[in-house]
Design an enzyme around this catalytic site. Structure first.
Site, PDB file in Angstrom:
ATOM      1  N   GLU A  65       5.157 -37.840 -12.451  1.00  0.00           N
ATOM      2  CA  GLU A  65       3.781 -37.451 -12.779  1.00  0.00           C
ATOM      3  C   GLU A  65       2.952 -38.673 -13.189  1.00  0.00           C
ATOM      4  OE1 GLU A  65       3.121 -33.268 -14.226  1.00  0.00           O
ATOM      5  OE2 GLU A  65       2.560 -34.336 -16.035  1.00  0.00           O
ATOM      6  N   GLU A  69       2.099 -40.395 -10.098  1.00  0.00           N
ATOM      7  CA  GLU A  69       1.066 -39.636  -9.392  1.00  0.00           C
ATOM      8  C   GLU A  69      -0.309 -39.893 -10.010  1.00  0.00           C
ATOM      9  OE1 GLU A  69       1.662 -35.390  -9.465  1.00  0.00           O
ATOM     10  OE2 GLU A  69      -0.068 -35.013  -8.174  1.00  0.00           O
ATOM     11  N   CYS A 118       3.784 -28.196 -15.711  1.00  0.00           N
ATOM     12  CA  CYS A 118       5.103 -27.764 -16.194  1.00  0.00           C
ATOM     13  C   CYS A 118       5.148 -26.289 -16.564  1.00  0.00           C
ATOM     14  CB  CYS A 118       5.505 -28.544 -17.441  1.00  0.00           C
ATOM     15  SG  CYS A 118       5.429 -30.297 -17.218  1.00  0.00           S
ATOM     16  N   SER A 130      -1.084 -31.392 -10.803  1.00  0.00           N
ATOM     17  CA  SER A 130      -0.063 -32.333 -10.349  1.00  0.00           C
ATOM     18  C   SER A 130       0.864 -31.588  -9.386  1.00  0.00           C
ATOM     19  CB  SER A 130       0.732 -32.832 -11.550  1.00  0.00           C
ATOM     20  OG  SER A 130       1.965 -33.363 -11.112  1.00  0.00           O
ATOM     21  N   LYS A 172       9.149 -18.451 -16.568  1.00  0.00           N
ATOM     22  CA  LYS A 172      10.121 -19.265 -15.818  1.00  0.00           C
ATOM     23  C   LYS A 172      10.990 -18.396 -14.916  1.00  0.00           C
ATOM     24  CE  LYS A 172       9.330 -23.482 -17.333  1.00  0.00           C
ATOM     25  NZ  LYS A 172       8.934 -24.552 -16.405  1.00  0.00           N
ATOM     26  N   GLU A 197       8.896 -18.171 -11.983  1.00  0.00           N
ATOM     27  CA  GLU A 197       8.835 -19.457 -11.289  1.00  0.00           C
ATOM     28  C   GLU A 197      10.087 -19.691 -10.439  1.00  0.00           C
ATOM     29  OE1 GLU A 197       7.645 -23.860 -12.756  1.00  0.00           O
ATOM     30  OE2 GLU A 197       9.565 -23.189 -13.509  1.00  0.00           O
ATOM     31  N   GLU A 237       8.724 -21.226  -2.830  1.00  0.00           N
ATOM     32  CA  GLU A 237       8.784 -22.686  -2.592  1.00  0.00           C
ATOM     33  C   GLU A 237      10.006 -23.322  -3.268  1.00  0.00           C
ATOM     34  OE1 GLU A 237       5.591 -20.615  -3.068  1.00  0.00           O
ATOM     35  OE2 GLU A 237       5.601 -21.878  -4.839  1.00  0.00           O
ATOM     36  N   CYS A 254       5.616 -24.786 -25.617  1.00  0.00           N
ATOM     37  CA  CYS A 254       6.847 -24.039 -25.300  1.00  0.00           C
ATOM     38  C   CYS A 254       7.587 -23.566 -26.549  1.00  0.00           C
ATOM     39  CB  CYS A 254       7.781 -24.905 -24.475  1.00  0.00           C
ATOM     40  SG  CYS A 254       6.946 -25.638 -23.073  1.00  0.00           S
TER      41      CYS A 254
END
Lengths: 590, 173
Positions: A278, A281, A304, A324, A363, A366, A371, A520
Site C-alpha cells: 500500500e 501504491e 483493509c 487502494s 470478514k 469478504e 475475487e 477493529c
C-alpha cells in the site's frame, strides 16, 4: 453542580446528568437493557425504573435529567416489584431457549432476570414467532428473541448511517429488521455486525462456523492453518473474564496449537506486507500525479476494512478508484498460505484449510467474495470471530488462563509493531507513514515513540500533515511536499469525509477508514459489550504490544524481505498483482 | 392531490413515474416531506409497490428499511393493489361499542371478502381503521373520502349501491 440525594446519601453531580448516570456515579447498580451510554437513552425497556420523591409514578432513570435537590430511591420494594414486572412481561414474549442459545451465560436479559430473582413468569399468551434470517454470510437474525430495545436500530442509523434495521409494523406485530418482513440480503447492509455487538440478547449474532473448523481439524487429508488478526490478542482474554486490555498473544498461540492447528500464522505478517504494497501504491500514485501529471485518483483510501469496502461499493460507486487495490491482510495471508506456503509443505491449495480469527463479521462476507480465490480455490475457508474462538477454546476444555506463552510459526508469523496497530483507528496510517517517510527520506518518522499523535485516539475524524524535506534522490518529486492525511472510524464519519473530498472542501493524499468505532478493536465480532472505556483499554494494550517490540517498522521485518526475495519479487510486481491486489464492483443500493 | 386509481391499467405506469419525480422534487427537501409524498404516490399508483418505495427512498436519501418502517406503521398505506373504492370500518372505542363490529361482519358477508382483501371485480377493498375523529357519528365507515354515519348492518346494501361498479367496466374486465 447540583445537590441530589440517592438512597438517603448526599451527592453532587453536574447539571445535565441523567438520573441513571448520577446513580451509577454514586455507586448504585441499576439494571438496563435498551440503554447504551452516549449512544441511546430512550426509556424503551423500562427496566431502569427508580423512585423520585414528589413524582407520582416511577421514572425511567436513563431519560430523566437530575434536578436540584432531587431525592432518588434506587432500591425499594416498589422499585423491585416494578422492575420484576417489566422483565416478566419481556420474558413472556421472549423465545427463552437459554440452554441452546448462542448467548447462554452472556445474555443481558438472562442476567437481569437472575439479578431480580424472577422464579416464574406470571403471564402466558401469544408469542411472536419469526423466521430465522440466515440470508447473509456474516449474520444470523432471530426475531423471536428480539426484545425491541432498538440498540441495533440506533447503531445502524446513528453510528453507521446505513439504517438496514428499522422497526417495521407496530404494536405487538413490531419487527425490528429490514424493510417489511424481508431478509437482510434484500436491503443495503455492509455486514459490519455492530448490531450483533450491541444486541443484549440472542436476536443478532454472527453466523457461527465453529463446527466447520472442528470438521477440518479432524480431517487427516487437510493441513489446517490459522491466522489471527491484530485485534484478537487485546480482546480474547475478555472471553475468559480477564480485564479488558489484557494482552494474550502468547496464550492465544498456545491455545490454537492445542486446538490442533498445523500452523499458527499471524495476520500481522500480512499487515506488514500490506504496508509494503500500500505504501508503494501511494508513492506510485503520488509520482503519477506530481511527475507524470496524470489524472490519478487521490486521496487514496485504505482497503483493509470489508464493511467500508461494501459501503463504498453501495454509496460511492463512482469513487472506487480511490480505494487502494491492496487486499486486506486477511486475504493476503489466505492467498500466500495456499500458494507460497502450500508449495513449501508440498500440498495442493485445495488440501490446505485456511481459518481466520477476526474481530469482524464482515470478514466472513469478504472471504466469500468471488475475487478472493487467487490460489484457484477460496483462499480463506472459514472466518471465526473472537467470540467464536473463545467458544472453541471452551469446547476443547482448555483452561485458557493457565496456558504458557508461545510464539507463532515461521515463515508467516513474524511481525513488526506497525502491524499490531492495524487493530485501532489511526494505526494503519501510522504504520504506513513509518515506512513511507523512511523510504522517502532515509530517516525515521519524526514523532516521539513513532506515534503520529494527531491521529491517535477516539475522535471521529482526525487530520495531520507531514512535510517531506531532504528527500532521497529517487523521491526528489516529493521534496518540499506536505502530505495531508486523514483518519476516520465509523461509517458516519467516513461518509462525512468522503463528502468533503467529493465537494472539494478537503484535499488529502491518503485517508484511512475503519468501519467500526475505535477500529477493529471495536469490531462486530469482539467480546460483548464494547464501551468506549473498553475500546481505550484495548487500544492501550495494542500500543503496549507495539512498543514492546524491537521491530517497529514493516519494512524492517526480515521475513517480509525474505518473501519478496524468495517469492514475490518486489512490491506491485506481477506476483503481487496476482495474489495481493484486487478490484471492486459497483453495487445497487436498496 | 392527483388521484388516479390503480385499477385503471390504461394509465401508463411510466407516465406515473415521471409524475412521481415532480412530486419528489417538491417534497424531498422539505422537513417531514416523506409522509405527504407517500400519500400522493399512493393516490397516483393506487398502492405503494416496491419499485415506487425504492424510488422514494432514493430521492429522500433514506434507506428502504426506513421508508418501509413508516409505510408499515400507518394502516392508511397499502403495499398491495387495492380496489376502485376503499371501505374503512372504524373500530375505535366509540364505533366499537355502538356496533362497528356488526357493521364489519355485515360488510364481510355482503362483499364476501376478509379484512385487507379486495372483491373479485376489484371494486371494493375492505379495511379496518381506528377512529376518524367522528365519534359523535358512531358507528362510522369511510368509503374513499366520504364518511357514512350511524351505519346499521341493514343499511349497507343501500350505501354500497352508490359505489356499484360500472357494468360496462365489469363486462370489459
Amino acid at each position: 453542580m447540583l445537590n441530589i440525594i440517592v438512597d438517603n446519601e448526599k451527592f453532587q453531580v453536574e447539571e445535565g446528568t441523567s438520573v441513571l448516570e448520577a446513580c451509577r456515579k454514586a455507586g448504585k447498580t441499576i439494571p438496563t437493557l435498551c440503554y447504551l451510554k452516549d449512544i441511546q437513552a430512550i426509556g424503551a425497556c423500562r427496566v431502569c425504573l427508580v423512585e423520585v420523591k414528589g413524582q407520582k409514578d416511577l421514572v425511567a432513570s436513563c431519560t430523566m435529567p437530575v434536578s436540584e435537590g432531587m431525592d432518588i430511591t434506587t432500591t425499594s420494594q416498589r422499585v423491585r416489584q416494578a422492575r420484576r414486572l417489566v422483565v416478566e412481561l419481556l420474558l413472556s414474549e421472549h423465545d427463552g431457549d437459554c440452554q441452546t442459545c448462542d448467548r447462554n451465560d452472556d445474555c443481558e436479559l438472562q442476567k437481569v432476570a437472575r439479578d431480580l430473582g424472577i422464579r416464574h413468569i406470571k403471564f402466558s399468551g401469544a408469542r411472536a414467532t419469526r423466521k430465522e434470517d440466515r440470508s447473509t454470510p456474516a449474520l444470523v437474525r432471530n426475531g423471536s428473541k428480539c426484545i425491541s430495545c432498538r440498540r441495533c436500530v440506533t447503531v445502524c442509523s446513528q453510528i453507521q448511517q446505513v439504517s438496514a434495521l428499522v422497526p417495521q409494523y407496530r404494536g405487538f406485530k413490531t419487527i425490528v429488521g429490514p424493510a417489511f418482513s424481508s431478509q437482510l440480503d434484500s436491503v443495503t447492509c455492509v455486514q459490519c455486525g455492530q448490531c450483533a455487538a450491541v444486541c443484549p440478547v440472542g436476536a443478532i449474532s454472527e453466523r457461527e462456523q465453529i463446527d466447520e473448523v472442528w470438521e477440518a481439524l479432524e480431517n487427516p487429508n487437510k493441513a489446517v492453518v490459522v491466522q489471527t488478526a491484530p485485534a484478537i490478542r487485546a480482546a480474547l482474554g475478555e472471553c475468559f473474564d480477564m480485564e479488558p486490555g489484557t494482552l494474550v498473544t502468547g496464550k492465544m498461540t498456545t491455545a490454537l496449537r492445542k486446538l490442533g492447528f498445523d500452523a499458527v500464522f499471524d495476520t500481522n505478517f500480512s499487515a506488514d506486507l500490506t504496508i509494503m504494497e500500500e505504501g508503494s501504491e501511494l508513492l506510485s500514485r503520488l509520482k503519477k500525479a506530481l511527475v507524470e501529471k496524470k489524472d490519478v485518483a487521490l486521496p487514496m483510501f485504505t482497503s483493509c476494512s470489508p464493511g467500508w469496502i461494501s459501503f463504498m461499493e453501495y454509496y460511492y460507486p463512482d469513487m472506487l478508484d480511490h480505494l487502494s487495490t491492496c487486499k486486506s491482510p486477511q486475504q493476503m495471508m489466505g492467498a500466500l498460505v495456499k500458494t507460497y506456503y502450500a508449495k513449501k509443505i508440498g500440498r495442493k491449495p485445495e488440501d490446505v484449510f485456511m481459518v481466520s480469527v477476526m474481530p469482524c463479521t464482515a470478514k466472513k462476507f469478504e472471504a466469500q467474495r468471488a475475487e478472493m480465490n487467487a490460489s484457484g480455490v477460496q483462499d480463506v475457508d472459514v472466518v471465526l470471530t473472537t467470540r467464536e474462538l473463545g467458544k472453541m477454546i471452551r469446547q476443547a476444555g482448555i483452561d485458557f488462563a493457565s496456558l504458557e506463552d508461545s510464539e507463532m510459526d515461521a515463515p508467516l508469523g513474524l511481525s513488526s509493531g506497525a502491524a499490531d496497530i492495524f487493530a485501532n483507528t489511526g494505526g494503519v496510517m501510522e504504520a504506513a507513514l513509518r515506512t513511507v517517510y523512511e523510504l522517502v527520506t532515509g530517516r525515521e518518522l519524526p514523532f516521539k515513540n513513532l506515534h503520529v499523535t494527531p491521529v491517535v485516539g477516539l475522535e471521529g475524524i482526525k487530520e495531520a500533515s507531514l512535510k517531506f524535506e531532504d528527500v532521497l534522490p529517487d523521491y526528489s518529486f516529493l521534496e518540499g511536499v506536505t502530505a495531508k492525511i486523514a483518519v476516520a472510524h465509523t461509517l458516519k464519519n467516513a461518509r462525512q469525509l468522503v463528502e468533503k473530498v467529493r465537494k472539494g472542501e478537503a484535499s488529502y493524499h491518503f485517508v484511512e477508514v475503519m468501519t467500526c468505532p475505535g477500529g477493529c478493536i471495536g469490531g462486530g465480532g469482539q467480546p460483548r459489550t464494547t464501551t468506549d472505556d473498553i475500546r481505550r483499554a484495548r487500544i492501550a494494550a495494542i500500543y503496549k504490544e507495539d512498543e514492546g517490540k524491537k521491530l517497529r517498522k514493516s519494512h524492517d521485518n526480515k521475513d517480509i524481505k525474505q518473501i519478496y526475495a524468495e517469492f514475490l519479487g518486489h512490491p506491485l510486481g506481477k506476483l503481487s498483482h496476482d495474489l495481493l491486489h484486487t478490484h471492486y464492483h459497483k453495487r445497487t443500493r436498496v | 392531490m392527483t388521484k388516479v386509481c390503480g385499477c385503471e391499467s390504461h394509465v401508463d405506469e411510466q407516465q406515473l413515474f415521471l409524475e412521481l419525480e415532480k412530486v419528489l422534487d417538491e417534497y424531498k427537501n422539505k422537513e417531514g416531506g416523506l409522509i405527504p409524498a407517500l400519500q400522493i404516490a399512493q393516490g397516483m399508483f393506487g398502492h405503494l409497490s416496491q419499485a415506487v418505495l425504492q424510488r422514494i427512498s432514493q430521492a429522500f436519501d433514506k434507506s428502504y428499511s426506513e421508508v418501509a418502517g413508516v409505510v408499515s406503521f400507518y394502516s392508511f398505506f397499502s403495499t398491495q393493489p387495492r380496489g376502485k373504492h376503499v371501505i374503512r370500518v372504524c373500530l375505535g372505542t366509540a364505533c366499537y361499542v355502538r356496533g362497528g363490529k356488526q357493521v364489519l361482519e355485515a360488510l364481510k358477508k355482503e362483499l364476501n371478502v376478509d379484512v385487507g382483501s379486495t372483491t373479485g371485480d376489484r371494486n371494493f377493498t375492505l379495511e379496518v381503521a381506528r377512529c376518524f375523529g367522528a365519534c359523535g357519528l358512531a358507528p362510522a365507515i369511510m368509503i374513499d373520502e366520504d364518511v357514512h354515519q350511524r351505519v346499521k348492518p341493514t343499511k349497507i346494501r343501500a350505501i354500497l349501491s352508490q359505489y356499484a361498479a360500472d357494468t360496462a367496466e365489469v363486462e370489459k374486465a
